[in-house]
Design a protein around this motif. Structure first.
Motif, PDB file in Angstrom:
ATOM      1  N   ASP A 185      33.279  19.200  41.246  1.00 51.21           N
ATOM      2  CA  ASP A 185      33.949  18.658  40.075  1.00 51.21           C
ATOM      3  C   ASP A 185      32.989  18.506  38.896  1.00 51.21           C
ATOM      4  OD1 ASP A 185      32.484  16.597  41.156  1.00 51.21           O
ATOM      5  OD2 ASP A 185      34.086  15.110  41.083  1.00 51.21           O
ATOM      6  N   ASN A 186      31.876  19.220  38.966  1.00 49.42           N
ATOM      7  CA  ASN A 186      30.896  19.225  37.885  1.00 49.42           C
ATOM      8  C   ASN A 186      31.360  20.209  36.797  1.00 49.42           C
ATOM      9  OD1 ASN A 186      28.404  18.431  36.716  1.00 49.42           O
ATOM     10  ND2 ASN A 186      27.449  20.317  37.435  1.00 49.42           N
ATOM     11  N   VAL A 187      32.512  19.876  36.171  1.00 48.38           N
ATOM     12  CA  VAL A 187      33.167  20.790  35.233  1.00 48.38           C
ATOM     13  C   VAL A 187      32.322  20.982  33.974  1.00 48.38           C
ATOM     14  CG1 VAL A 187      35.239  21.198  33.853  1.00 48.38           C
ATOM     15  CG2 VAL A 187      35.424  20.081  36.084  1.00 48.38           C
ATOM     16  N   THR A 188      32.134  22.235  33.580  1.00 43.99           N
ATOM     17  CA  THR A 188      31.357  22.559  32.382  1.00 43.99           C
ATOM     18  C   THR A 188      32.305  22.829  31.224  1.00 43.99           C
ATOM     19  OG1 THR A 188      29.610  23.552  33.734  1.00 43.99           O
ATOM     20  CG2 THR A 188      29.648  24.118  31.388  1.00 43.99           C
ATOM     21  N   VAL A 189      32.195  22.030  30.167  1.00 46.24           N
ATOM     22  CA  VAL A 189      33.010  22.211  28.964  1.00 46.24           C
ATOM     23  C   VAL A 189      32.111  22.129  27.739  1.00 46.24           C
ATOM     24  CG1 VAL A 189      35.150  21.336  29.961  1.00 46.24           C
ATOM     25  CG2 VAL A 189      33.547  19.750  28.888  1.00 46.24           C
ATOM     26  N   ALA A 190      32.488  22.835  26.692  1.00 49.15           N
ATOM     27  CA  ALA A 190      31.676  22.841  25.469  1.00 49.15           C
ATOM     28  C   ALA A 190      31.773  21.514  24.732  1.00 49.15           C
ATOM     29  CB  ALA A 190      32.118  23.990  24.560  1.00 49.15           C
ATOM     30  N   ASP A 191      32.953  20.904  24.753  1.00 43.12           N
ATOM     31  CA  ASP A 191      33.169  19.657  24.022  1.00 43.12           C
ATOM     32  C   ASP A 191      33.631  18.585  25.009  1.00 43.12           C
ATOM     33  OD1 ASP A 191      33.965  17.572  22.377  1.00 43.12           O
ATOM     34  OD2 ASP A 191      34.807  18.899  20.835  1.00 43.12           O
ATOM     35  N   GLU A 192      32.680  17.814  25.532  1.00 38.56           N
ATOM     36  CA  GLU A 192      33.008  16.821  26.550  1.00 38.56           C
ATOM     37  C   GLU A 192      33.898  15.709  26.004  1.00 38.56           C
ATOM     38  OE1 GLU A 192      29.528  15.368  28.464  1.00 38.56           O
ATOM     39  OE2 GLU A 192      28.920  17.339  29.239  1.00 38.56           O
ATOM     40  N   ARG A 232      50.221  18.765  32.704  1.00 39.24           N
ATOM     41  CA  ARG A 232      51.116  18.857  31.551  1.00 39.24           C
ATOM     42  C   ARG A 232      50.379  18.749  30.230  1.00 39.24           C
ATOM     43  NH1 ARG A 232      54.121  15.731  35.354  1.00 39.24           N
ATOM     44  NH2 ARG A 232      53.521  13.747  34.405  1.00 39.24           N
ATOM     45  N   ASP A 233      49.058  18.655  30.266  1.00 39.03           N
ATOM     46  CA  ASP A 233      48.248  18.572  29.040  1.00 39.03           C
ATOM     47  C   ASP A 233      48.473  19.809  28.168  1.00 39.03           C
ATOM     48  OD1 ASP A 233      46.085  18.336  27.145  1.00 39.03           O
ATOM     49  OD2 ASP A 233      44.882  19.586  28.498  1.00 39.03           O
ATOM     50  N   PRO A 234      48.857  19.630  26.899  1.00 38.05           N
ATOM     51  CA  PRO A 234      49.175  20.778  26.045  1.00 38.05           C
ATOM     52  C   PRO A 234      47.994  21.343  25.266  1.00 38.05           C
ATOM     53  CG  PRO A 234      49.755  18.760  24.904  1.00 38.05           C
ATOM     54  CD  PRO A 234      49.217  18.349  26.255  1.00 38.05           C
ATOM     55  N   SER A 235      46.763  20.852  25.507  1.00 36.18           N
ATOM     56  CA  SER A 235      45.630  21.317  24.712  1.00 36.18           C
ATOM     57  C   SER A 235      45.422  22.818  24.871  1.00 36.18           C
ATOM     58  CB  SER A 235      44.342  20.578  25.117  1.00 36.18           C
ATOM     59  OG  SER A 235      43.958  20.909  26.429  1.00 36.18           O
ATOM     60  N   SER A 236      45.014  23.455  23.793  1.00 34.57           N
ATOM     61  CA  SER A 236      44.812  24.912  23.828  1.00 34.57           C
ATOM     62  C   SER A 236      43.677  25.305  24.756  1.00 34.57           C
ATOM     63  CB  SER A 236      44.552  25.439  22.406  1.00 34.57           C
ATOM     64  OG  SER A 236      43.398  24.821  21.847  1.00 34.57           O
ATOM     65  N   GLN A 237      42.770  24.375  25.022  1.00 32.42           N
ATOM     66  CA  GLN A 237      41.649  24.657  25.937  1.00 32.42           C
ATOM     67  C   GLN A 237      42.037  24.427  27.403  1.00 32.42           C
ATOM     68  OE1 GLN A 237      41.602  22.528  23.413  1.00 32.42           O
ATOM     69  NE2 GLN A 237      40.154  23.310  21.883  1.00 32.42           N
ATOM     70  N   HIS A 238      43.247  23.948  27.634  1.00 31.83           N
ATOM     71  CA  HIS A 238      43.748  23.709  28.997  1.00 31.83           C
ATOM     72  C   HIS A 238      42.837  22.749  29.756  1.00 31.83           C
ATOM     73  CE1 HIS A 238      46.380  27.028  27.993  1.00 31.83           C
ATOM     74  NE2 HIS A 238      45.351  27.840  27.868  1.00 31.83           N
ATOM     75  N   TYR A 239      42.430  21.676  29.068  1.00 35.22           N
ATOM     76  CA  TYR A 239      41.501  20.728  29.675  1.00 35.22           C
ATOM     77  C   TYR A 239      42.078  20.096  30.943  1.00 35.22           C
ATOM     78  CZ  TYR A 239      38.402  20.824  25.584  1.00 35.22           C
ATOM     79  OH  TYR A 239      37.521  21.194  24.604  1.00 35.22           O
ATOM     80  N   GLY A 240      43.366  19.820  30.937  1.00 34.96           N
ATOM     81  CA  GLY A 240      43.976  19.217  32.120  1.00 34.96           C
ATOM     82  C   GLY A 240      43.845  20.098  33.346  1.00 34.96           C
ATOM     83  N   LEU A 285      41.471  22.227  33.867  1.00 34.96           N
ATOM     84  CA  LEU A 285      40.061  22.197  34.282  1.00 34.96           C
ATOM     85  C   LEU A 285      39.789  20.960  35.132  1.00 34.96           C
ATOM     86  CD1 LEU A 285      38.166  23.283  31.020  1.00 34.96           C
ATOM     87  CD2 LEU A 285      39.106  24.713  32.842  1.00 34.96           C
ATOM     88  N   TYR A 286      40.348  19.837  34.703  1.00 37.17           N
ATOM     89  CA  TYR A 286      40.172  18.590  35.442  1.00 37.17           C
ATOM     90  C   TYR A 286      40.725  18.718  36.860  1.00 37.17           C
ATOM     91  CZ  TYR A 286      41.532  13.854  36.903  1.00 37.17           C
ATOM     92  OH  TYR A 286      41.743  12.697  37.612  1.00 37.17           O
ATOM     93  N   VAL A 287      41.930  19.256  36.983  1.00 42.40           N
ATOM     94  CA  VAL A 287      42.553  19.395  38.299  1.00 42.40           C
ATOM     95  C   VAL A 287      41.795  20.422  39.147  1.00 42.40           C
ATOM     96  CG1 VAL A 287      44.651  20.056  39.535  1.00 42.40           C
ATOM     97  CG2 VAL A 287      44.808  18.663  37.469  1.00 42.40           C
ATOM     98  N   ALA A 288      41.297  21.477  38.521  1.00 42.86           N
ATOM     99  CA  ALA A 288      40.524  22.483  39.268  1.00 42.86           C
ATOM    100  C   ALA A 288      39.263  21.859  39.859  1.00 42.86           C
ATOM    101  CB  ALA A 288      40.154  23.651  38.361  1.00 42.86           C
TER     102      ALA A 288
END
Length: 357
Positions: free
Chosen positions: A218-225, A285-293, A295-298
């Motif tokens: 769950d060490n998710v890498t994102v550009a904008d934390e 159901r998160d609508p963000s264009s980056q699909h952050y939700g 990523l969290y579930v993954a």
């Protein structure tokens, strides 16, 4: 050995060729198996560290009685094993020490007392357990407790400590005064790894518990934390109202002190459905264009996959084992589903275990 595995994998791939593409129903693979089936019970737990200051571990006794009646011979806990902590420590650029600190204990005191770093202590603990007598002496228990502390497995050290008569709970055989004080402190912690798992293991005469947590997945890498955190938080907020009655009832049970009623509640399928939808369903159901939700579930699902693999490893050499896995209640639906897919494994209904006898 590695080359042998590669060669074997290639042969199996060729042999399986067409059938793999056609699909294989693994659910019937163990239908005619020989030998005993493992029984795995997953107890979804509240995190006892979050209970009020007046929480009394003795209130867990009705829960412990029912778990003891299941007679587990393997108990797993939501702690990172020593190997995992050693891995995280060796890759600080990937796993920042500040993020790791809440999950992995500092073993400097145990290393000073035993002369062993984490890898050496793990090897020595395994060697000791392989030769463990049916009737260990107090000196042997003190020594094994010191090895577990050096191996970053404090809950297993507590299991040994609690099986010593009070008169034998003193320094010696690898334990110095600093480690004795550490054991007393660890044994007094309000967490399910000690107050449920370790206490139950000691009561049943088991020699250890098995830490199976893993935070590499769950060490998710994102550009904008910050944006990632905000998106997930907004998803949770959108689901908060629907989950509020469930959360309020859980809080009432916590304040009331009836821990058996609380554990029955958080392990009920309907409560779990609401809790999971308010967290992971909301994230999907998160609508963000980056699909952050997503990523969290993954990350969450990767973590659960690795945790369940560690549970399977804990009883892989023990066909027919009775396994109790104690884990935060949000993990339970994934654990039940994944463990239920394992060959020769039956998932036990926790509601039946917690029911009045």
């Amino acid at each position: 050995m590695k080359n042998q595995w590669v060669a074997l994998g290639a042969v199996m791939a060729v042999a399986a060729g067409g059938s793999a593409r056609a699909g294989v129903d693994l659910s019937v693979l163990d239908a005619s198996m020989a030998g005993p089936r493992a029984q795995v019970l997953v107890l979804g737990s509240v995190h006892l560290s979050g209970m009020s200051k007046d929480f009394k571990p003795a209130s867990l006794e009705p829960v412990l009685e029912r778990l003891a009646a299941f007679k587990p011979d393997v108990i797993t806990i939501e702690n990172i094993p020593g190997e995992g902590c050693d891995l995280l420590a060796r890759h600080p650029a990937v796993y920042p020490p500040d993020n790791v600190a809440p999950y992995c204990n500092n073993t400097d005191a145990a290393k000073k007392a035993t002369g062993l770093d984490v890898p050496a202590a793990i090897a020595e603990a395994n060697k000791t357990l392989a030769q463990w007598p049916a009737q260990p002496t107090p000196a042997q228990r003190r020594h094994l407790a010191s090895l577990f502390l050096a191996a970053n497995d404090s809950s297993s050290a507590v299991v040994q400590w609690w099986q010593l008569p009070q008169a034998e709970q003193h320094a010696g055989d690898g334990l110095d005064e600093a480690l004795v004080a550490l054991l007393a402190k660890r044994g007094a912690r309000n967490n399910e790894s000690d107050q449920i798992a370790a206490r139950l293991a000691a009561r049943l005469g088991l020699q250890r518990v098995y830490p199976i947590d893993d935070h590499t997945g769950d060490n998710v890498t994102v550009a904008d934390e910050e944006a990632y955190g905000d998106a997930v938080q907004k998803a949770w907020e959108a689901a908060r109202a629907k989950a509020k009655p469930m959360r309020d009832r859980e809080d009432e049970l916590k304040k009331g002190g009836d821990m058996l009623a609380l554990y029955r509640y958080v392990n009920s399928p309907e409560v779990m459905r609401i809790a999971i939808d308010a967290d992971f369903g909301a994230a999907m159901r998160d609508p963000s264009s980056q699909h952050y939700g997503q990523l969290y579930v993954a990350g969450w699902e990767t973590r659960n996959l690795r945790m369940v693999a560690n549970i399977r490893a804990a009883f892989r050499e023990h066909p027919g084992a009775r396994v109790l896995s104690i884990v935060g209640s949000s993990h339970k639906p994934w654990f039940d589903d994944l463990l239920g897919r394992m060959q020769g494994v039956d998932v036990v209904d926790v509601e039946k275990i917690l029911r009045d006898r």
